[in-house]
Design an enzyme around this catalytic site. Structure first.
Site, short mmCIF file in Angstrom:
data_model
loop_
_atom_site.label_atom_id
_atom_site.label_comp_id
_atom_site.label_asym_id
_atom_site.label_seq_id
_atom_site.Cartn_x
_atom_site.Cartn_y
_atom_site.Cartn_z
N SER A 195 0.83 -1.21 0.00
CA SER A 195 0.00 0.00 0.00
C SER A 195 0.86 1.25 0.00
O SER A 195 1.98 1.27 0.53
CB SER A 195 -0.89 -0.01 1.26
OG SER A 195 -1.50 1.24 1.46
N TYR A 198 -2.65 -0.16 10.49
CA TYR A 198 -2.79 -0.80 9.17
C TYR A 198 -1.57 -0.52 8.30
O TYR A 198 -0.97 -1.44 7.74
CB TYR A 198 -4.05 -0.29 8.46
CG TYR A 198 -4.03 -0.57 6.98
CD1 TYR A 198 -4.16 -1.87 6.50
CD2 TYR A 198 -3.85 0.46 6.05
CE1 TYR A 198 -4.11 -2.14 5.14
CE2 TYR A 198 -3.80 0.19 4.69
CZ TYR A 198 -3.93 -1.10 4.23
OH TYR A 198 -3.87 -1.37 2.90
N LYS A 235 1.68 -3.13 6.72
CA LYS A 235 2.19 -3.21 5.34
C LYS A 235 3.70 -2.97 5.31
O LYS A 235 4.43 -3.66 4.58
CB LYS A 235 1.46 -2.20 4.45
CG LYS A 235 -0.01 -2.53 4.22
CD LYS A 235 -0.19 -3.90 3.59
CE LYS A 235 -1.64 -4.22 3.31
NZ LYS A 235 -1.83 -5.57 2.75
#
Length: 338
Positions: free
Chosen positions: A125, A150, A154
């Site tokens: 991402s 989050y 990644k």
């Protein structure tokens, strides 16, 4: 070649399954159905004319992951989507994100490193860049401290893959993509979040069709032209095709290093208010919205420099914001008419 797609009944995963079949791959789907529906399998079947192999598996269970690879011992290619992905939720429940996104990745890599050679496409991402200093963002931009748990999963995931590839037969491509939107042109598959949408476009379409009273725009005091956040919105079909191209690159041994990184976006930023106005144009429906306070974890702007993907990977986004929003609206209408 047989490929496993984790999270293959999710939004991006389902579209990638379709593109893999169109390119002649045999696909096995893994999904725990925590944020997807078994009905998506029917939608995929209607598009490609056959029902893919599906196994309902929670990748957090190491013994189940091992058993899966023992059963499908001819699998050497994995496209890994299965992960929790809402920024706001990750801030509220960080341990859920660290367990789900990191443990599942580790267990997959442990199985792949047993093989002489394997190919791994990681759903990364643009969040790994944090609030990048320069726009558009290139792959050379420094990885910043994450703005959310989050985003941190990644970043950590990329580091784990890089470390493991150095000492195993795993070859990997990390696709850092921006904001996927849209739906398949057939309206057989699309974005169908469980509960209240965490992403902008499904909230827009649900508001337009009357499920939500109004859309909340999180902040209009950012240092942008209209005060709202800017993102790079990419059609999910374009994004799905990038995964297939990346997998082909590894299979054909065209990768220049054990781990390669590519941005996947359109190269153009659009503000939240621009997206709203564009949706109103393609749908012909006015969209009720209100400005509310900023949301924790959001960054000001992020859009991609895609030169590397265009020139080296041989991939380029072809579909427009208008086409993506039109497809998303047709999908929403079809889902609600069933």
């Amino acid at each position: 070649m047989k490929v496993v797609v984790t999270g293959g009944l999710g939004f991006i995963g389902s579209h990638t399954v379709v593109e893999l079949y169109r390119q002649g791959f045999e696909v096995v789907i893994i999904d725990n159905l925590s944020n997807s529906s078994i009905d998506v399998l029917t939608g995929i079947e209607k598009i490609i004319g056959t029902k893919p192999v599906f196994e309902q598996i929670d990748l957090r269970d190491k013994t189940v992951v091992t058993a899966f690879f023992e059963k499908h011992n001819d699998i050497t290619g994995v496209i890994h989507f299965a992960a929790s992905k809402a920024v706001g939720e990750s801030v509220e429940n960080p341990l859920l994100y660290y367990e789900n996104n990191i443990a599942s990745l580790v267990y997959l890599l442990q199985e792949l490193q047993k093989k002489k050679e394997s190919y791994f496409i990681f759903s990364s991402s643009c969040t790994v860049y944090g609030q990048a200093e320069n726009m558009p963002i290139t792959e050379c931009a420094s990885v910043q401290p994450a703005m959310s748990p989050y985003g941190n999963t990644k970043r950590i995931g990329e580091e784990i893959i890089t470390d493991v590839a150095k000492v195993s037969g795993i070859n990997a491509i990390l696709l850092r993509y921006f904001n996927p939107i849209g739906a398949h042109e057939t309206a057989e598959i699309g974005e169908l979040p469980v509960g209240v949408p965490q992403n902008l476009v499904p909230f827009i379409t649900q508001t337009a069709i009357g499920i939500r009273k109004e859309l909340s725009v999180y902040g209009d005091d950012y240092p942008t032209a209209d005060g709202t956040c800017i993102r790079d919105y990419i059609h999910v079909v374009d994004l799905a095709k990038a995964h297939v191209v990346a997998l082909r690159r590894l299979i054909d041994h065209k990768n220049e290093s054990k781990v390669e990184v590519f941005n996947v976006g359109t190269g153009k930023g659009s503000s939240v208010l621009e997206v709203i106005r564009t949706f109103e144009k393609v749908s012909g429906k006015p969209l009720p919205y209100k400005i509310v306070g900023r949301r924790e974890g959001d960054i000001i702007e992020a859009y991609a420099n895609t030169d590397r993907a265009n020139q080296i990977l041989g991939w380029k986004a072809e579909l427009t914001l208008e086409e993506a929003l039109d497809a998303a609206w047709k999908w929403e209408q079809k889902v609600r008419s069933i």
